[in-house]
Scaffold this active site. Structure first.
Site, PDB file in Angstrom:
ATOM      1  N   ALA A 143      -7.525 -46.827  62.258  1.00 10.66           N
ATOM      2  CA  ALA A 143      -6.663 -45.810  61.668  1.00 10.66           C
ATOM      3  C   ALA A 143      -7.366 -45.137  60.497  1.00 10.66           C
ATOM      4  CB  ALA A 143      -5.352 -46.445  61.212  1.00 10.66           C
ATOM      5  N   SER A 144      -6.965 -43.921  60.223  1.00 12.01           N
ATOM      6  CA  SER A 144      -7.465 -43.152  59.095  1.00 12.01           C
ATOM      7  C   SER A 144      -9.002 -43.140  59.101  1.00 12.01           C
ATOM      8  CB  SER A 144      -6.884 -43.703  57.790  1.00 12.01           C
ATOM      9  OG  SER A 144      -7.129 -42.815  56.735  1.00 12.01           O
ATOM     10  N   GLY A 145      -9.642 -43.736  58.080  1.00 16.34           N
ATOM     11  CA  GLY A 145     -11.100 -43.748  58.026  1.00 16.34           C
ATOM     12  C   GLY A 145     -11.731 -44.541  59.156  1.00 16.34           C
ATOM     13  N   GLY A 165      -5.137 -43.597  64.796  1.00 19.04           N
ATOM     14  CA  GLY A 165      -4.630 -42.309  64.358  1.00 19.04           C
ATOM     15  C   GLY A 165      -5.164 -41.970  62.986  1.00 19.04           C
TER      16      GLY A 165
END
Length: 167
Positions: A143-145, A165
Site C-alpha cells: 500500500a501507498s509507498g 492501493g
C-alpha cells in the site's frame, strides 16, 4: 499474460534447460545453532561463522521490501526499524553486481511510509531494471509507498488477498 501461482513454478522451470533451483535465502547467513550441552558446542563459539555460500550458476535474486518505508535519518536516529533507501541500495547493488544473477524479484510487504524514501527506492529499482529485469511479487500488503515501489517492476504479481492501493 497472467499466470497463477499454481503454474508459476512450472513456467520458471521451463525457462531453464535443467530446471530451476530455488534459493530463498540467497546471500543470507545461515542461522547459527549451537549445542550448549557439549564442550564441542561451546568451542564452536570461538570459530567465526563461515560466509554464506553463493551459487556458481545462473540465479534470480529475491529482495525483500518488508516493513514501513522510512528515510535513512529516521532509521539512523533509532526511531524505526524499517525499510530504508540504504538497505535497499545495498541489496540492489549486490544483485546487480553479481554476474550470476540474471533477474531480480522484489517481494513487497509494506504499508508504505516516507514518500521521499519510497521515491528514492523506486528510482534505484528503475535503474537496476536497465541492467537486469526487475519483477515484483506482492505479499500481504503493498500500500501507498509499498505500491509505489512495486510499480518499478516490469510485471507485478499479487495474491487476490493482497491489500494494495495508493492515495
Amino acid at each position: 499474460q497472467l499466470i497463477g501461482r499454481d503454474k508459476l513454478e512450472g513456467w520458471i522451470n521451463s525457462q531453464f534447460a535443467n530446471g530451476a533451483v530455488y534459493a530463498v535465502d540467497y546471500g543470507l547467513p545461515k542461522p547459527e545453532t549451537i549445542d550448549m550441552s557439549s564442550l564441542s558446542g561451546l568451542m564452536s563459539l570461538l570459530n567465526p561463522p563461515a560466509k554464506a555460500k553463493r551459487t556458481t550458476g545462473p540465479a534470480i535474486a529475491v529482495l525483500y521490501a518488508t516493513g514501513e518505508i522510512a528515510g535513512d535519518s529516521s532509521a539512523a536516529a533509532g526511531l524505526l526499524a524499517a525499510l530504508t533507501p540504504t538497505t535497499m541500495r545495498k541489496a540492489i547493488r549486490t544483485a546487480v553486481d553479481d554476474p550470476n544473477i540474471k533477474a531480480i524479484v522484489l517481494r513487497v510487504d509494506s504499508p508504505g511510509g516516507s514518500a521521499s524514501a519510497s521515491d528514492e527506492i523506486w528510482a534505484m529499482l528503475k535503474e537496476a531494471d536497465k541492467k537486469k529485469p526487475v519483477t515484483v511479487s506482492m505479499g500481504h500488503m503493498a500500500a501507498s509507498g509499498g505500491y509505489y515501489i512495486a510499480c518499478a517492476g516490469r510485471r507485478i504479481t499479487a495474491d487476490p488477498a493482497t491489500i494494495t492501493g495508493s492515495i
